[in-house]
Design a protein around this motif. Structure first.
Motif, PDB file in Angstrom:
ATOM      1  N   LEU A 104      -4.415  -5.764  11.167  1.00 58.27           N
ATOM      2  CA  LEU A 104      -3.455  -4.669  11.235  1.00 58.27           C
ATOM      3  C   LEU A 104      -3.900  -3.634  12.273  1.00 58.27           C
ATOM      4  O   LEU A 104      -3.075  -3.097  13.024  1.00 58.27           O
ATOM      5  CB  LEU A 104      -3.288  -4.018   9.867  1.00 58.27           C
ATOM      6  N   ALA A 105      -5.195  -3.371  12.318  1.00 61.70           N
ATOM      7  CA  ALA A 105      -5.710  -2.441  13.324  1.00 61.70           C
ATOM      8  C   ALA A 105      -5.535  -3.021  14.728  1.00 61.70           C
ATOM      9  O   ALA A 105      -5.148  -2.303  15.663  1.00 61.70           O
ATOM     10  CB  ALA A 105      -7.181  -2.134  13.050  1.00 61.70           C
ATOM     11  N   ASN A 106      -5.806  -4.320  14.893  1.00 64.61           N
ATOM     12  CA  ASN A 106      -5.610  -4.964  16.193  1.00 64.61           C
ATOM     13  C   ASN A 106      -4.154  -4.853  16.649  1.00 64.61           C
ATOM     14  O   ASN A 106      -3.870  -4.707  17.838  1.00 64.61           O
ATOM     15  CB  ASN A 106      -5.999  -6.444  16.121  1.00 64.61           C
ATOM     16  N   MET A 107      -3.233  -4.935  15.673  1.00 71.42           N
ATOM     17  CA  MET A 107      -1.800  -4.857  15.974  1.00 71.42           C
ATOM     18  C   MET A 107      -1.310  -3.429  16.185  1.00 71.42           C
ATOM     19  O   MET A 107      -0.133  -3.217  16.490  1.00 71.42           O
ATOM     20  CB  MET A 107      -1.005  -5.477  14.817  1.00 71.42           C
ATOM     21  N   ASN A 108      -2.181  -2.463  15.969  1.00 76.26           N
ATOM     22  CA  ASN A 108      -1.810  -1.047  16.014  1.00 76.26           C
ATOM     23  C   ASN A 108      -0.826  -0.685  14.914  1.00 76.26           C
ATOM     24  O   ASN A 108       0.060   0.158  15.088  1.00 76.26           O
ATOM     25  CB  ASN A 108      -1.228  -0.672  17.391  1.00 76.26           C
ATOM     26  N   LYS A 109      -0.997  -1.323  13.738  1.00 78.70           N
ATOM     27  CA  LYS A 109      -0.181  -1.018  12.565  1.00 78.70           C
ATOM     28  C   LYS A 109      -0.898   0.045  11.744  1.00 78.70           C
ATOM     29  O   LYS A 109      -2.009  -0.170  11.269  1.00 78.70           O
ATOM     30  CB  LYS A 109       0.018  -2.277  11.713  1.00 78.70           C
ATOM     31  N   ASN A 110      -0.253   1.159  11.571  1.00 79.19           N
ATOM     32  CA  ASN A 110      -0.853   2.271  10.837  1.00 79.19           C
ATOM     33  C   ASN A 110      -0.488   2.174   9.356  1.00 79.19           C
ATOM     34  O   ASN A 110       0.269   2.984   8.815  1.00 79.19           O
ATOM     35  CB  ASN A 110      -0.380   3.605  11.425  1.00 79.19           C
ATOM     36  N   ALA A 111      -1.021   1.146   8.702  1.00 79.07           N
ATOM     37  CA  ALA A 111      -0.718   0.916   7.283  1.00 79.07           C
ATOM     38  C   ALA A 111      -1.827   0.075   6.682  1.00 79.07           C
ATOM     39  O   ALA A 111      -2.677  -0.470   7.394  1.00 79.07           O
ATOM     40  CB  ALA A 111       0.635   0.224   7.126  1.00 79.07           C
ATOM     41  N   THR A 112      -1.806  -0.053   5.361  1.00 84.00           N
ATOM     42  CA  THR A 112      -2.821  -0.837   4.657  1.00 84.00           C
ATOM     43  C   THR A 112      -2.141  -1.808   3.696  1.00 84.00           C
ATOM     44  O   THR A 112      -1.017  -1.562   3.236  1.00 84.00           O
ATOM     45  CB  THR A 112      -3.758   0.077   3.844  1.00 84.00           C
ATOM     46  N   PRO A 113      -2.802  -2.917   3.364  1.00 83.85           N
ATOM     47  CA  PRO A 113      -2.241  -3.826   2.362  1.00 83.85           C
ATOM     48  C   PRO A 113      -1.968  -3.138   1.028  1.00 83.85           C
ATOM     49  O   PRO A 113      -1.003  -3.484   0.338  1.00 83.85           O
ATOM     50  CB  PRO A 113      -3.324  -4.908   2.236  1.00 83.85           C
ATOM     51  N   ALA A 114      -2.802  -2.166   0.651  1.00 83.61           N
ATOM     52  CA  ALA A 114      -2.589  -1.461  -0.621  1.00 83.61           C
ATOM     53  C   ALA A 114      -1.264  -0.702  -0.600  1.00 83.61           C
ATOM     54  O   ALA A 114      -0.520  -0.692  -1.593  1.00 83.61           O
ATOM     55  CB  ALA A 114      -3.750  -0.507  -0.887  1.00 83.61           C
ATOM     56  N   LEU A 115      -0.958  -0.044   0.518  1.00 82.97           N
ATOM     57  CA  LEU A 115       0.322   0.646   0.655  1.00 82.97           C
ATOM     58  C   LEU A 115       1.475  -0.347   0.568  1.00 82.97           C
ATOM     59  O   LEU A 115       2.466  -0.116  -0.147  1.00 82.97           O
ATOM     60  CB  LEU A 115       0.377   1.398   1.985  1.00 82.97           C
ATOM     61  N   TYR A 116       1.349  -1.462   1.266  1.00 80.64           N
ATOM     62  CA  TYR A 116       2.400  -2.472   1.242  1.00 80.64           C
ATOM     63  C   TYR A 116       2.669  -2.949  -0.187  1.00 80.64           C
ATOM     64  O   TYR A 116       3.822  -3.019  -0.631  1.00 80.64           O
ATOM     65  CB  TYR A 116       1.993  -3.679   2.098  1.00 80.64           C
ATOM     66  N   ALA A 117       1.612  -3.287  -0.904  1.00 80.98           N
ATOM     67  CA  ALA A 117       1.766  -3.820  -2.264  1.00 80.98           C
ATOM     68  C   ALA A 117       2.430  -2.794  -3.181  1.00 80.98           C
ATOM     69  O   ALA A 117       3.295  -3.138  -3.996  1.00 80.98           O
ATOM     70  CB  ALA A 117       0.412  -4.242  -2.820  1.00 80.98           C
ATOM     71  N   ARG A 118       2.032  -1.540  -3.048  1.00 78.86           N
ATOM     72  CA  ARG A 118       2.585  -0.483  -3.902  1.00 78.86           C
ATOM     73  C   ARG A 118       4.080  -0.289  -3.639  1.00 78.86           C
ATOM     74  O   ARG A 118       4.885  -0.208  -4.587  1.00 78.86           O
ATOM     75  CB  ARG A 118       1.824   0.818  -3.640  1.00 78.86           C
ATOM     76  N   VAL A 119       4.470  -0.257  -2.383  1.00 78.99           N
ATOM     77  CA  VAL A 119       5.872  -0.040  -2.035  1.00 78.99           C
ATOM     78  C   VAL A 119       6.731  -1.233  -2.463  1.00 78.99           C
ATOM     79  O   VAL A 119       7.830  -1.064  -3.016  1.00 78.99           O
ATOM     80  CB  VAL A 119       6.009   0.227  -0.525  1.00 78.99           C
ATOM     81  N   VAL A 120       6.238  -2.442  -2.229  1.00 74.40           N
ATOM     82  CA  VAL A 120       6.994  -3.633  -2.615  1.00 74.40           C
ATOM     83  C   VAL A 120       7.231  -3.654  -4.125  1.00 74.40           C
ATOM     84  O   VAL A 120       8.347  -3.911  -4.594  1.00 74.40           O
ATOM     85  CB  VAL A 120       6.254  -4.912  -2.169  1.00 74.40           C
ATOM     86  N   GLU A 121       6.199  -3.370  -4.899  1.00 75.43           N
ATOM     87  CA  GLU A 121       6.346  -3.374  -6.358  1.00 75.43           C
ATOM     88  C   GLU A 121       7.336  -2.305  -6.815  1.00 75.43           C
ATOM     89  O   GLU A 121       8.166  -2.559  -7.709  1.00 75.43           O
ATOM     90  CB  GLU A 121       4.995  -3.153  -7.031  1.00 75.43           C
ATOM     91  N   GLN A 122       7.277  -1.120  -6.231  1.00 71.90           N
ATOM     92  CA  GLN A 122       8.185  -0.048  -6.627  1.00 71.90           C
ATOM     93  C   GLN A 122       9.636  -0.399  -6.310  1.00 71.90           C
ATOM     94  O   GLN A 122      10.545  -0.121  -7.111  1.00 71.90           O
ATOM     95  CB  GLN A 122       7.780   1.255  -5.932  1.00 71.90           C
ATOM     96  N   LEU A 123       9.871  -1.008  -5.163  1.00 73.72           N
ATOM     97  CA  LEU A 123      11.230  -1.411  -4.800  1.00 73.72           C
ATOM     98  C   LEU A 123      11.739  -2.493  -5.743  1.00 73.72           C
ATOM     99  O   LEU A 123      12.844  -2.394  -6.301  1.00 73.72           O
ATOM    100  CB  LEU A 123      11.264  -1.913  -3.357  1.00 73.72           C
ATOM    101  N   MET A 124      10.950  -3.530  -5.945  1.00 75.87           N
ATOM    102  CA  MET A 124      11.396  -4.647  -6.769  1.00 75.87           C
ATOM    103  C   MET A 124      11.546  -4.260  -8.232  1.00 75.87           C
ATOM    104  O   MET A 124      12.372  -4.829  -8.950  1.00 75.87           O
ATOM    105  CB  MET A 124      10.431  -5.817  -6.606  1.00 75.87           C
TER     106      MET A 124
END
Length: 279
Positions: A104-124
């Motif tokens: 993610l850092a190599n891709m210049n993505k300013n996010a973390t897997p923990a953030l992704y998992a939390r948001v996905v669970e809240q949406l679903m």
């Protein structure tokens, strides 16, 4: 911007549409009988932080549309997900790309897997479907990072929740105009090649296809993104549980079709069994 992306933007020409104007346009298209709307921004409202206000306005104006959009996970951290669902949101698309922090850092993505998992669970959890993009083979990718992303997708399938997870598994492409295409980043990662034919220090384009196929076959409680589905049938005629069973039955058939030709009877029986379980 993301290192793999070749979108070009002249920020002098970019603007965020006023909320009043956007609501008025939604009222107009709704009055014409449009029931489903997909916003095509790569980050809806450009992360302006007014998704709660937008959702309230749709409810207050009694605009009866179902809508879908792409947005960055970080823009959803302070969103009222129940409000989002009540406003008609049925799908959120997220560009997750990888579950490996270094990638993610190599891709210049300013996010973390923990953030992704939390948001996905809240949406679903409120019944909003989540579609995710993943890229395999970006410089720094290895067999171990592929497994890490595969296991991450398994963890966020959440089969017990009303929302459904779908995904697109893309091979990395060396796209002109993207940051990773430039000489400096090519030298950094030992990257050679063009578009879908490439090699770098940790993987080649020939290897990535096999990795993607193995990830595809390993996922059981989520499914590929299909953009030609009949939205009225899916969201008006089917319950969330029926919709999920339909998606997963189709994915099981897709996996079988990789290695053999499916008969008409097998296809019909698979779908009949999926819906028979709801009776």
């Amino acid at each position: 911007r993301c290192a793999f992306c070749n979108f070009t933007k002249d920020r002098r020409l970019m603007f965020i549409k006023r909320l009043d104007r956007l609501v008025e346009e939604l009222k107009i298209v709704s009055a014409r009988g449009v029931r489903f709307i997909r916003f095509t921004d790569d980050n809806f409202r450009h992360g302006k932080g007014d998704l709660n206000d937008f959702s309230r306005r749709i409810i207050q104006e009694n605009i009866s549309v179902k809508w879908m959009t792409m947005v960055r996970a970080s823009a959803l951290e302070r969103v009222d997900f129940e409000l989002l669902r009540a406003s008609g949101c049925i799908e959120v698309l997220l560009g997750l790309e990888s579950a490996d922090p270094q990638l993610l850092a190599n891709m210049n993505k300013n996010a973390t897997p923990a953030l992704y998992a939390r948001v996905v669970e809240q949406l679903m959890s409120v019944g909003i479907d989540v579609s995710c993009y993943f890229i395999f083979g970006f410089p720094g990718e290895t067999a171990e990072t592929v497994k890490k992303t595969r296991n991450f997708i398994r963890r966020i399938e959440f089969p017990e929740l009303p929302g459904t997870l779908s995904w697109a598994l893309f091979p990395f492409s060396v796209a002109p105009l993207s940051p990773v295409y430039q000489p400096e980043m090519r030298r950094k990662y030992g990257l050679n090649g063009y578009m879908d034919q490439w090699a770098h220090d940790t993987m080649t384009s020939k290897e990535v296809t096999g990795h993607i196929e193995r990830v595809f076959n390993a996922l059981e409680h989520s499914c590929p993104i299909y953009r030609n589905d009949h939205l009225g049938m899916l969201h008006d005629d089917l319950s969330p549980a029926e919709r999920k069973r339909f998606f997963l039955a189709r994915h099981r058939l897709s996996k079988k079709a990789i290695s053999k030709k499916l008969s008409r009877n097998e296809i019909m029986e698979t779908f009949a069994h999926a819906f028979r379980r709801s009776n």
